[in-house]
Write a protein that holds these residues in place. Structure first.
Motif, PDB file in Angstrom:
ATOM      1  N   VAL A  64      39.554  26.476  40.728  1.00  0.00           N
ATOM      2  CA  VAL A  64      39.551  27.470  39.656  1.00  0.00           C
ATOM      3  C   VAL A  64      38.874  28.750  40.153  1.00  0.00           C
ATOM      4  O   VAL A  64      39.354  29.862  39.897  1.00  0.00           O
ATOM      5  N   GLY A  65      37.773  28.597  40.880  1.00  0.00           N
ATOM      6  CA  GLY A  65      37.096  29.760  41.441  1.00  0.00           C
ATOM      7  C   GLY A  65      37.986  30.531  42.394  1.00  0.00           C
ATOM      8  O   GLY A  65      38.043  31.768  42.365  1.00  0.00           O
ATOM      9  N   ILE A  66      38.706  29.816  43.239  1.00  0.00           N
ATOM     10  CA  ILE A  66      39.625  30.466  44.180  1.00  0.00           C
ATOM     11  C   ILE A  66      40.741  31.187  43.415  1.00  0.00           C
ATOM     12  O   ILE A  66      41.135  32.300  43.769  1.00  0.00           O
ATOM     13  N   GLU A  67      41.218  30.567  42.369  1.00  0.00           N
ATOM     14  CA  GLU A  67      42.264  31.195  41.562  1.00  0.00           C
ATOM     15  C   GLU A  67      41.724  32.449  40.863  1.00  0.00           C
ATOM     16  O   GLU A  67      42.442  33.441  40.717  1.00  0.00           O
ATOM     17  N   LEU A  68      40.474  32.431  40.473  1.00  0.00           N
ATOM     18  CA  LEU A  68      39.863  33.632  39.882  1.00  0.00           C
ATOM     19  C   LEU A  68      39.775  34.761  40.905  1.00  0.00           C
ATOM     20  O   LEU A  68      39.995  35.930  40.574  1.00  0.00           O
ATOM     21  N   VAL A  69      39.454  34.413  42.147  1.00  0.00           N
ATOM     22  CA  VAL A  69      39.437  35.426  43.207  1.00  0.00           C
ATOM     23  C   VAL A  69      40.829  36.026  43.357  1.00  0.00           C
ATOM     24  O   VAL A  69      40.989  37.251  43.464  1.00  0.00           O
ATOM     25  N   GLU A  70      41.844  35.169  43.358  1.00  0.00           N
ATOM     26  CA  GLU A  70      43.224  35.646  43.471  1.00  0.00           C
ATOM     27  C   GLU A  70      43.574  36.568  42.306  1.00  0.00           C
ATOM     28  O   GLU A  70      44.203  37.614  42.499  1.00  0.00           O
ATOM     29  N   THR A  71      43.146  36.202  41.102  1.00  0.00           N
ATOM     30  CA  THR A  71      43.415  37.019  39.923  1.00  0.00           C
ATOM     31  C   THR A  71      42.773  38.394  40.070  1.00  0.00           C
ATOM     32  O   THR A  71      43.408  39.419  39.817  1.00  0.00           O
ATOM     33  N   MET A  72      41.516  38.417  40.487  1.00  0.00           N
ATOM     34  CA  MET A  72      40.830  39.699  40.642  1.00  0.00           C
ATOM     35  C   MET A  72      41.431  40.520  41.783  1.00  0.00           C
ATOM     36  O   MET A  72      41.514  41.741  41.697  1.00  0.00           O
ATOM     37  N   LYS A  73      41.865  39.846  42.845  1.00  0.00           N
ATOM     38  CA  LYS A  73      42.486  40.543  43.967  1.00  0.00           C
ATOM     39  C   LYS A  73      43.779  41.221  43.520  1.00  0.00           C
ATOM     40  O   LYS A  73      44.035  42.376  43.840  1.00  0.00           O
ATOM     41  N   VAL A  74      44.589  40.488  42.763  1.00  0.00           N
ATOM     42  CA  VAL A  74      45.842  41.056  42.265  1.00  0.00           C
ATOM     43  C   VAL A  74      45.549  42.216  41.323  1.00  0.00           C
ATOM     44  O   VAL A  74      46.187  43.271  41.397  1.00  0.00           O
ATOM     45  N   TYR A  75      44.569  42.057  40.461  1.00  0.00           N
ATOM     46  CA  TYR A  75      44.207  43.130  39.525  1.00  0.00           C
ATOM     47  C   TYR A  75      43.712  44.350  40.287  1.00  0.00           C
ATOM     48  O   TYR A  75      43.992  45.492  39.924  1.00  0.00           O
ATOM     49  N   VAL A  83      49.373  40.001  37.635  1.00  0.00           N
ATOM     50  CA  VAL A  83      48.055  39.735  37.049  1.00  0.00           C
ATOM     51  C   VAL A  83      48.181  38.675  35.958  1.00  0.00           C
ATOM     52  O   VAL A  83      47.410  37.720  35.912  1.00  0.00           O
ATOM     53  N   VAL A  84      49.174  38.834  35.102  1.00  0.00           N
ATOM     54  CA  VAL A  84      49.397  37.859  34.029  1.00  0.00           C
ATOM     55  C   VAL A  84      49.709  36.493  34.631  1.00  0.00           C
ATOM     56  O   VAL A  84      49.184  35.469  34.190  1.00  0.00           O
ATOM     57  N   GLU A  85      50.539  36.492  35.653  1.00  0.00           N
ATOM     58  CA  GLU A  85      50.894  35.244  36.330  1.00  0.00           C
ATOM     59  C   GLU A  85      49.650  34.565  36.906  1.00  0.00           C
ATOM     60  O   GLU A  85      49.466  33.355  36.770  1.00  0.00           O
ATOM     61  N   ALA A  86      48.782  35.332  37.534  1.00  0.00           N
ATOM     62  CA  ALA A  86      47.567  34.780  38.125  1.00  0.00           C
ATOM     63  C   ALA A  86      46.623  34.235  37.056  1.00  0.00           C
ATOM     64  O   ALA A  86      46.007  33.180  37.238  1.00  0.00           O
ATOM     65  N   VAL A  87      46.529  34.919  35.934  1.00  0.00           N
ATOM     66  CA  VAL A  87      45.659  34.453  34.843  1.00  0.00           C
ATOM     67  C   VAL A  87      46.201  33.153  34.260  1.00  0.00           C
ATOM     68  O   VAL A  87      45.438  32.206  34.003  1.00  0.00           O
ATOM     69  N   ILE A  88      47.511  33.085  34.052  1.00  0.00           N
ATOM     70  CA  ILE A  88      48.109  31.853  33.518  1.00  0.00           C
ATOM     71  C   ILE A  88      47.892  30.697  34.494  1.00  0.00           C
ATOM     72  O   ILE A  88      47.552  29.583  34.088  1.00  0.00           O
ATOM     73  N   MET A  89      48.058  30.954  35.785  1.00  0.00           N
ATOM     74  CA  MET A  89      47.860  29.899  36.790  1.00  0.00           C
ATOM     75  C   MET A  89      46.397  29.434  36.796  1.00  0.00           C
ATOM     76  O   MET A  89      46.131  28.233  36.889  1.00  0.00           O
ATOM     77  N   ALA A  90      45.469  30.368  36.663  1.00  0.00           N
ATOM     78  CA  ALA A  90      44.050  29.991  36.608  1.00  0.00           C
ATOM     79  C   ALA A  90      43.779  29.116  35.382  1.00  0.00           C
ATOM     80  O   ALA A  90      43.042  28.120  35.464  1.00  0.00           O
ATOM     81  N   ALA A  91      44.377  29.461  34.260  1.00  0.00           N
ATOM     82  CA  ALA A  91      44.203  28.665  33.044  1.00  0.00           C
ATOM     83  C   ALA A  91      44.797  27.271  33.205  1.00  0.00           C
ATOM     84  O   ALA A  91      44.196  26.273  32.777  1.00  0.00           O
ATOM     85  N   ALA A 120      51.204  22.568  27.941  1.00  0.00           N
ATOM     86  CA  ALA A 120      52.664  22.755  27.913  1.00  0.00           C
ATOM     87  C   ALA A 120      53.022  24.214  27.622  1.00  0.00           C
ATOM     88  O   ALA A 120      53.932  24.772  28.239  1.00  0.00           O
ATOM     89  N   ALA A 121      52.284  24.848  26.707  1.00  0.00           N
ATOM     90  CA  ALA A 121      52.548  26.250  26.384  1.00  0.00           C
ATOM     91  C   ALA A 121      52.268  27.154  27.582  1.00  0.00           C
ATOM     92  O   ALA A 121      53.044  28.078  27.869  1.00  0.00           O
ATOM     93  N   LEU A 122      51.193  26.889  28.291  1.00  0.00           N
ATOM     94  CA  LEU A 122      50.887  27.669  29.487  1.00  0.00           C
ATOM     95  C   LEU A 122      51.958  27.493  30.558  1.00  0.00           C
ATOM     96  O   LEU A 122      52.391  28.466  31.184  1.00  0.00           O
ATOM     97  N   CYS A 123      52.376  26.256  30.765  1.00  0.00           N
ATOM     98  CA  CYS A 123      53.416  25.991  31.765  1.00  0.00           C
ATOM     99  C   CYS A 123      54.736  26.653  31.371  1.00  0.00           C
ATOM    100  O   CYS A 123      55.422  27.240  32.217  1.00  0.00           O
ATOM    101  N   LEU A 124      55.078  26.588  30.096  1.00  0.00           N
ATOM    102  CA  LEU A 124      56.298  27.240  29.621  1.00  0.00           C
ATOM    103  C   LEU A 124      56.193  28.755  29.796  1.00  0.00           C
ATOM    104  O   LEU A 124      57.138  29.401  30.249  1.00  0.00           O
ATOM    105  N   GLY A 125      55.043  29.317  29.452  1.00  0.00           N
ATOM    106  CA  GLY A 125      54.835  30.751  29.637  1.00  0.00           C
ATOM    107  C   GLY A 125      54.950  31.153  31.092  1.00  0.00           C
ATOM    108  O   GLY A 125      55.571  32.174  31.424  1.00  0.00           O
ATOM    109  N   TYR A 126      54.381  30.340  31.975  1.00  0.00           N
ATOM    110  CA  TYR A 126      54.471  30.615  33.405  1.00  0.00           C
ATOM    111  C   TYR A 126      55.927  30.556  33.868  1.00  0.00           C
ATOM    112  O   TYR A 126      56.387  31.413  34.616  1.00  0.00           O
TER     113      TYR A 126
END
Length: 143
Positions: A64-75, A83-91, A120-126
């Motif tokens: 999760v921490g690594i995914e947060l780094v990825e989210t911030m890097k993309v942002y 950015v939205v994709e990275a946030v959904i993946m982190a969630a 399921a909603a997060l996966c569908l959104g992704y």
């Protein structure tokens, strides 16, 4: 004024990324120590189920921490759907981590159904986001 705000925003994100690097590095070291201690205490090279779940939960927390780094890097580099994709993946990773360490015997069925629906909603959104991005990329490439 907008330039100053953008510079401030980038500076804060940079500091957060650096601090997250430190937290992740310390967490990886601690995970290594926990694994080593667990495997070296009798019975040697064996883990009981509770310890195994703790280690897996710890491992997922680092992911999760690594995914947060990825989210911030993309942002930091681009403000787009990525950015939205990275946030959904982190969630998704965070909820998956929670599912791994849950004790299903003490939770109500409605709580488990709720967690399942959120995942399921997060996966569908992704999935929808990826499909729309892929569709837009194909359309733009054909022009």
């Amino acid at each position: 004024m907008l330039k100053l705000i953008e510079k401030f925003e980038k500076a804060i994100i940079t500091v957060l990324i650096l601090m997250l690097f430190i937290v992740i590095a310390v967490s990886v070291l601690e995970l290594g120590i926990v694994i080593a201690k667990t495997l070296l205490t009798p019975p040697v090279l064996l883990m009981d189920i509770n310890k195994l779940l703790d280690v897996l939960g710890f491992f997922m927390l680092i992911l999760v921490g690594i995914e947060l780094v990825e989210t911030m890097k993309v942002y930091y580099t681009e403000k787009s759907f990525k950015v939205v994709e990275a946030v959904i993946m982190a969630a998704i990773i965070a909820i998956t981590r929670k599912i791994i360490i849950l004790d299903v015997k003490v939770l109500s069925s409605t709580t488990l159904i709720g967690i399942s629906l959120v995942l399921a909603a997060l996966c569908l959104g992704y999935y929808i986001l990826r499909k729309s991005v892929c569709y837009n990329e194909k359309t733009n490439n054909e022009d």
